[in-house]
Design a protein around this motif. Structure first.
Motif, PDB file in Angstrom:
ATOM      1  N   ASN A 272       0.853  -1.177   0.000  1.00 56.30           N
ATOM      2  CA  ASN A 272       0.000   0.000   0.000  1.00 56.30           C
ATOM      3  C   ASN A 272       0.891   1.229   0.000  1.00 56.30           C
ATOM      4  O   ASN A 272       1.926   1.249   0.669  1.00 56.30           O
ATOM      5  N   ALA A 273       0.497   2.238  -0.741  1.00 52.94           N
ATOM      6  CA  ALA A 273       1.369   3.378  -0.949  1.00 52.94           C
ATOM      7  C   ALA A 273       0.563   4.651  -1.174  1.00 52.94           C
ATOM      8  O   ALA A 273      -0.665   4.621  -1.231  1.00 52.94           O
ATOM      9  N   ALA A 274       1.298   5.742  -1.320  1.00 53.88           N
ATOM     10  CA  ALA A 274       0.682   7.030  -1.642  1.00 53.88           C
ATOM     11  C   ALA A 274       1.578   7.754  -2.627  1.00 53.88           C
ATOM     12  O   ALA A 274       2.787   7.513  -2.700  1.00 53.88           O
ATOM     13  N   VAL A 275       0.978   8.642  -3.392  1.00 50.09           N
ATOM     14  CA  VAL A 275       1.715   9.433  -4.362  1.00 50.09           C
ATOM     15  C   VAL A 275       1.166  10.858  -4.340  1.00 50.09           C
ATOM     16  O   VAL A 275      -0.033  11.072  -4.177  1.00 50.09           O
ATOM     17  N   PHE A 276       2.068  11.813  -4.451  1.00 54.63           N
ATOM     18  CA  PHE A 276       1.710  13.222  -4.581  1.00 54.63           C
ATOM     19  C   PHE A 276       2.337  13.718  -5.872  1.00 54.63           C
ATOM     20  O   PHE A 276       3.542  13.569  -6.075  1.00 54.63           O
ATOM     21  N   SER A 277       1.527  14.271  -6.755  1.00 57.76           N
ATOM     22  CA  SER A 277       2.019  14.699  -8.062  1.00 57.76           C
ATOM     23  C   SER A 277       1.599  16.120  -8.371  1.00 57.76           C
ATOM     24  O   SER A 277       0.496  16.539  -8.020  1.00 57.76           O
ATOM     25  N   LYS A 278       2.479  16.830  -9.064  1.00 64.71           N
ATOM     26  CA  LYS A 278       2.167  18.154  -9.609  1.00 64.71           C
ATOM     27  C   LYS A 278       2.173  18.012 -11.115  1.00 64.71           C
ATOM     28  O   LYS A 278       2.982  17.263 -11.670  1.00 64.71           O
ATOM     29  N   PHE A 279       1.283  18.725 -11.782  1.00 63.13           N
ATOM     30  CA  PHE A 279       1.214  18.596 -13.227  1.00 63.13           C
ATOM     31  C   PHE A 279       1.128  19.958 -13.886  1.00 63.13           C
ATOM     32  O   PHE A 279       0.802  20.969 -13.260  1.00 63.13           O
ATOM     33  N   ASN A 280       1.458  19.991 -15.169  1.00 61.12           N
ATOM     34  CA  ASN A 280       1.467  21.231 -15.935  1.00 61.12           C
ATOM     35  C   ASN A 280       0.124  21.440 -16.635  1.00 61.12           C
ATOM     36  O   ASN A 280      -0.784  20.618 -16.504  1.00 61.12           O
ATOM     37  N   THR A 281       0.023  22.506 -17.407  1.00 58.08           N
ATOM     38  CA  THR A 281      -1.237  22.828 -18.087  1.00 58.08           C
ATOM     39  C   THR A 281      -1.578  21.821 -19.180  1.00 58.08           C
ATOM     40  O   THR A 281      -2.723  21.746 -19.609  1.00 58.08           O
ATOM     41  N   ASP A 282      -0.592  21.027 -19.621  1.00 55.09           N
ATOM     42  CA  ASP A 282      -0.851  19.968 -20.606  1.00 55.09           C
ATOM     43  C   ASP A 282      -1.331  18.682 -19.944  1.00 55.09           C
ATOM     44  O   ASP A 282      -1.579  17.690 -20.630  1.00 55.09           O
ATOM     45  N   GLY A 283      -1.423  18.688 -18.602  1.00 53.20           N
ATOM     46  CA  GLY A 283      -1.865  17.507 -17.880  1.00 53.20           C
ATOM     47  C   GLY A 283      -0.780  16.484 -17.644  1.00 53.20           C
ATOM     48  O   GLY A 283      -1.060  15.362 -17.233  1.00 53.20           O
ATOM     49  N   GLU A 284       0.474  16.853 -17.876  1.00 56.32           N
ATOM     50  CA  GLU A 284       1.604  15.945 -17.658  1.00 56.32           C
ATOM     51  C   GLU A 284       2.151  16.141 -16.243  1.00 56.32           C
ATOM     52  O   GLU A 284       2.219  17.252 -15.746  1.00 56.32           O
ATOM     53  N   VAL A 285       2.558  15.047 -15.620  1.00 58.32           N
ATOM     54  CA  VAL A 285       3.173  15.124 -14.302  1.00 58.32           C
ATOM     55  C   VAL A 285       4.555  15.756 -14.460  1.00 58.32           C
ATOM     56  O   VAL A 285       5.351  15.316 -15.290  1.00 58.32           O
ATOM     57  N   THR A 286       4.819  16.786 -13.650  1.00 61.89           N
ATOM     58  CA  THR A 286       6.121  17.451 -13.682  1.00 61.89           C
ATOM     59  C   THR A 286       6.984  17.072 -12.493  1.00 61.89           C
ATOM     60  O   THR A 286       8.209  17.066 -12.591  1.00 61.89           O
ATOM     61  N   GLU A 287       6.346  16.772 -11.371  1.00 64.46           N
ATOM     62  CA  GLU A 287       7.083  16.348 -10.179  1.00 64.46           C
ATOM     63  C   GLU A 287       6.200  15.396  -9.385  1.00 64.46           C
ATOM     64  O   GLU A 287       4.990  15.604  -9.285  1.00 64.46           O
ATOM     65  N   GLU A 288       6.843  14.361  -8.847  1.00 64.01           N
ATOM     66  CA  GLU A 288       6.073  13.357  -8.110  1.00 64.01           C
ATOM     67  C   GLU A 288       6.894  12.846  -6.942  1.00 64.01           C
ATOM     68  O   GLU A 288       8.107  12.666  -7.059  1.00 64.01           O
ATOM     69  N   SER A 289       6.212  12.615  -5.836  1.00 66.35           N
ATOM     70  CA  SER A 289       6.825  11.971  -4.669  1.00 66.35           C
ATOM     71  C   SER A 289       6.005  10.736  -4.351  1.00 66.35           C
ATOM     72  O   SER A 289       4.793  10.820  -4.150  1.00 66.35           O
ATOM     73  N   ARG A 290       6.688   9.601  -4.335  1.00 69.52           N
ATOM     74  CA  ARG A 290       6.049   8.317  -4.035  1.00 69.52           C
ATOM     75  C   ARG A 290       6.441   7.911  -2.618  1.00 69.52           C
ATOM     76  O   ARG A 290       7.584   8.086  -2.210  1.00 69.52           O
ATOM     77  N   TYR A 291       5.482   7.335  -1.904  1.00 72.30           N
ATOM     78  CA  TYR A 291       5.722   6.893  -0.539  1.00 72.30           C
ATOM     79  C   TYR A 291       5.227   5.462  -0.403  1.00 72.30           C
ATOM     80  O   TYR A 291       4.050   5.184  -0.628  1.00 72.30           O
ATOM     81  N   TYR A 292       6.147   4.551  -0.091  1.00 72.18           N
ATOM     82  CA  TYR A 292       5.777   3.166   0.157  1.00 72.18           C
ATOM     83  C   TYR A 292       6.808   2.529   1.064  1.00 72.18           C
ATOM     84  O   TYR A 292       7.906   3.043   1.257  1.00 72.18           O
ATOM     85  N   ASP A 293       6.450   1.397   1.622  1.00 78.59           N
ATOM     86  CA  ASP A 293       7.247   0.694   2.617  1.00 78.59           C
ATOM     87  C   ASP A 293       8.244  -0.245   1.931  1.00 78.59           C
ATOM     88  O   ASP A 293       7.918  -1.395   1.638  1.00 78.59           O
ATOM     89  N   VAL A 294       9.437   0.257   1.678  1.00 77.43           N
ATOM     90  CA  VAL A 294      10.466  -0.537   1.011  1.00 77.43           C
ATOM     91  C   VAL A 294      10.872  -1.723   1.880  1.00 77.43           C
ATOM     92  O   VAL A 294      10.976  -2.853   1.391  1.00 77.43           O
TER      93      VAL A 294
END
Length: 140
Positions: free
Chosen positions: A105-127
Motif C-alpha cells: 500500500n502506498a501514496a503518491v503526490f504529483s504536480k502537473f502542468n497545463t498539458d496535464g503531464e506530471v512534472t514532479e512526483e513523490s512516491r511513498y511506500y514501505d520498502v
C-alpha cells in the motif's frame, strides 16, 4: 490531471505498457521514489523504472484508492501487487527472483502542468516491508 488521465496511467501499468505509462509525465519530470537515492529525472528514466518493475514482477497490478486534487497537485492512495518472478534492479544491485508475492500500500503526490503531464512526483511506500515480503530481509 483529470480522472481520465489517472485511469489511462493505471490502464497503462496494468497493461504492462511502460511507454504509455511514462507518456503521462513531462519530458523533464522529476520523481522522488524511496527505492532510489537520487530522483528519477526525465520521461526515459521513468519508463526504465517501469521496465525494471515489469521485469521483476511481470504480473504486477495497480489499484487506485482515494484521489484528492487541489489545483495543479493531486494525491492518491494505491495498492501494488505482484509476484517476484525476475531480477529486481535496485541501486545496490539486483535481487534474484524469489517467487514470492507482495502487496504494498502506498501514496503518491504529483504536480502537473497545463498539458496535464506530471512534472514532479513523490512516491511513498514501505520498502522494508516489500523486501520482507520477498524474503530478502528479516521480518521484525
Amino acid at each position: 490531471m483529470s480522472a481520465d488521465a489517472i485511469a489511462k496511467s493505471v490502464e497503462a501499468l496494468n497493461s504492462h505498457d511502460a511507454k504509455a505509462f511514462a507518456a503521462a509525465y513531462a519530458a523533464d519530470a522529476v520523481v522522488h521514489d524511496p527505492s532510489y537515492p537520487q530522483p528519477l529525472k526525465g520521461r526515459d528514466a521513468i519508463e526504465q523504472d517501469v521496465v525494471d518493475l515489469l521485469r521483476a514482477f511481470p504480473d504486477v497490478s495497480l489499484t487506485v484508492g482515494p484521489v484528492l486534487q487541489d489545483g495543479e497537485t493531486f494525491a492518491a492512495e494505491y495498492t501494488l501487487r505482484g509476484t517476484h518472478q525476475g531480477p529486481l534492479a535496485l541501486p545496490g544491485g539486483e535481487i534474484p527472483a524469489t517467487g514470492k508475492s507482495f502487496i504494498n500500500n502506498a501514496a503518491v503526490f504529483s504536480k502537473f502542468n497545463t498539458d496535464g503531464e506530471v512534472t514532479e512526483e513523490s512516491r511513498y511506500y514501505d520498502v522494508a516491508g516489500l523486501m520482507a515480503q520477498l524474503g530478502v530481509t528479516p521480518t521484525t
